[in-house]
Design an enzyme around this catalytic site. Structure first.
Site, PDB file in Angstrom:
ATOM      1  N   HIS A 317      -1.236  12.964  -2.947  1.00 46.85           N
ATOM      2  CA  HIS A 317      -0.297  13.057  -4.063  1.00 46.85           C
ATOM      3  C   HIS A 317      -0.831  13.890  -5.224  1.00 46.85           C
ATOM      4  O   HIS A 317      -0.118  14.082  -6.223  1.00 46.85           O
ATOM      5  CB  HIS A 317       0.044  11.656  -4.585  1.00 46.85           C
ATOM      6  CG  HIS A 317       0.470  10.707  -3.513  1.00 46.85           C
ATOM      7  ND1 HIS A 317       1.588  10.897  -2.758  1.00 46.85           N
ATOM      8  CD2 HIS A 317      -0.094   9.548  -3.080  1.00 46.85           C
ATOM      9  CE1 HIS A 317       1.712   9.891  -1.900  1.00 46.85           C
ATOM     10  NE2 HIS A 317       0.690   9.065  -2.070  1.00 46.85           N
ATOM     11  N   CYS A 414     -15.909 -26.183   5.742  1.00 45.77           N
ATOM     12  CA  CYS A 414     -16.975 -26.056   4.752  1.00 45.77           C
ATOM     13  C   CYS A 414     -17.079 -24.628   4.238  1.00 45.77           C
ATOM     14  O   CYS A 414     -16.326 -23.740   4.648  1.00 45.77           O
ATOM     15  CB  CYS A 414     -18.310 -26.492   5.370  1.00 45.77           C
ATOM     16  SG  CYS A 414     -18.909 -25.397   6.666  1.00 45.77           S
TER      17      CYS A 414
END
Length: 450
Positions: A317, A414
């Site tokens: 772009h 855990c």
């Protein structure tokens, strides 16, 4: 009488030792003995100048005795013989030669070949002496070990020490040791831990360094299935809890060249996929891996020279920001795109408002979804809104792996997390990479809780 004694001795040596240790000549009364000295169970070698590294040695290359029995042997003459060895100096071989001759003298005219063999196999290292750890020379100091032009007494034709000048003696010893260990392995029987059949070592594969043994057929089948499924990063010893990984040469030997080519390609692709600084060229005709520069939002393919945006995979772009940039959507959740078209109503300014719209659309009736599409636009609802919400959800609910930067979600359990991409364990709370042998030490020694 002496011919009978010679014949009896040669026949006895042939019956006691195999052809690799004793070979009788077919043309004269004599032959060749190849004697490998016995080593203690924990015999080690070190290279000169590298005392910090020790190598275990179980087998030494043979000392070769090339002998001929004269007509007056054994009563009046000793065998005529020469010695050669790859790892002894000329001086050491001369000492051994002299001692073998003295052994014949001590027999008082008796046969001596068996006594020679026993001495060379059981007492040679003590006689020279060669202790453990044995410091062997480097290629820069050949005079300290095997023969060299500086130490060889060319006047003694009985010594034919094999010159190793200019070669790596340590590598020679280690290669021979590995070859002999493999030979011993192939002669043994093992029970495969997968099919539970007993097979000889020649039909088995032993993983390093764990030494777990499985038959080649079972391991080859596992690897072939893994290559077919594309799970090449999971190749390891199948023994429970073992993480020994096969080398590429081992995989090639087990699956063959054709499948190995696919394995090699998959492994490279998987390793590139685990790297956050590598993307693939979006052109279907190219798809080559492209390295990203830190901080850049675009990349240039070195193969096809295509410059593209790393967010939307379209052409670069330039100075404009990408419309699909997650950071831009986080600030303005898809409202800019909706507002650019006057026929649709703008989306709410807040993330909560966009979430409510999506919930209404995804759970509503067909009539309700049509009304929302007419109000906000179907493309906005199906593409822009979901992309914005996905970026927000990923940012809120995942963390990047500290090793490969793959986004990981924790749903339960855990704080000891395991990355399925690069196979490392890390702490969910502080993102420290944990050791494989005992990852739970981190939670006992730090403020991070399980």
């Amino acid at each position: 009488m002496m011919e009978t004694a010679q014949e009896d001795e040669l026949l006895a040596m042939e019956s006691i030792f195999g052809p690799e240790e004793f070979r009788r000549s077919k043309t004269y009364s004599g032959g060749v003995m190849q004697v490998c000295p016995e080593l203690s169970r924990e015999f080690k070698v070190i290279k000169k100048g590298e005392r910090h590294t020790e190598y275990d040695l179980q087998h030494l290359p043979p000392l070769v005795v090339d002998f001929e029995l004269p007509a007056t042997y054994p009563s009046q003459s000793s065998p005529v013989f020469t010695l050669s060895c790859q790892w002894l100096s000329h001086k050491q071989l001369s000492k051994v030669h002299k001692h073998l001759y003295e052994m014949w003298q001590e027999t008082g005219g008796g046969v001596v070949l068996f006594s020679w063999f026993q001495f060379l196999r059981e007492e040679l290292l003590t006689f020279l002496p060669i202790p453990s750890p044995w410091e062997i020379p480097s290629t820069e100091h050949p005079e300290l070990g095997a023969s060299s032009p500086d130490t060889k007494d060319v006047s003694d034709p009985r010594i034919a020490a094999a010159s190793t000048a200019g070669t790596d003696l340590l590598r020679l010893l280690l290669d021979h040791n590995q070859k002999m260990l493999q030979r011993v392995f192939e002669d043994q029987m093992f029970e495969c831990g997968i099919c539970f059949l007993g097979k000889p070592g020649s039909e088995c594969h032993r993983f390093q360094p764990c030494q777990h043994v499985f038959c080649k057929d079972c391991i080859a089948n596992l690897f072939k299935i893994g290559i077919g499924e594309g799970s090449v990063l999971q190749f390891s010893c199948p023994n429970s809890g073992c993480d020994s990984v096969p080398s590429p040469s081992e995989v090639k030997e087990l699956v063959g060249s054709e499948l190995f080519s696919r394995y090699d390609q998959l492994l490279l692709q998987k390793m590139l996929d685990c790297r956050a600084d590598v993307v693939y060229c979006p052109r279907p005709s190219c798809s080559c891996p492209v390295a990203l520069e830190p901080g850049d939002s675009w990349a240039l393919c070195a193969s096809c020279a295509f410059a593209f945006c790393t967010t939307c995979r379209q052409a670069n772009h330039g100075v404009d920001k990408c419309a699909q940039d997650p950071k831009r959507r986080a600030d303005k959740p898809a409202s800019d795109q909706a507002a650019s078209s006057s026929q649709y109503a703008p989306l709410p300014k807040t993330l909560e408002g966009v979430q409510d719209i999506w919930h209404d659309y995804s759970t509503g009736t067909r009539l309700r979804r049509r009304l929302l599409e007419e109000r906000y636009g179907k493309k906005v609802l199906l593409s822009d809104v979901t992309n914005a919400l996905s970026g927000q959800w990923i940012e809120k609910n995942t963390q990047e792996c500290p090793s490969c930067s793959v986004n990981i979600e924790k749903t339960e359990g855990c704080n000891n997390m395991w990355c399925a991409a690069c196979h490392i364990s890390f702490c969910w709370r502080c993102l420290v990479i944990l050791p494989k042998n005992n990852p739970y030490d981190h939670f006992r020694e730090s403020s991070c809780s399980m």
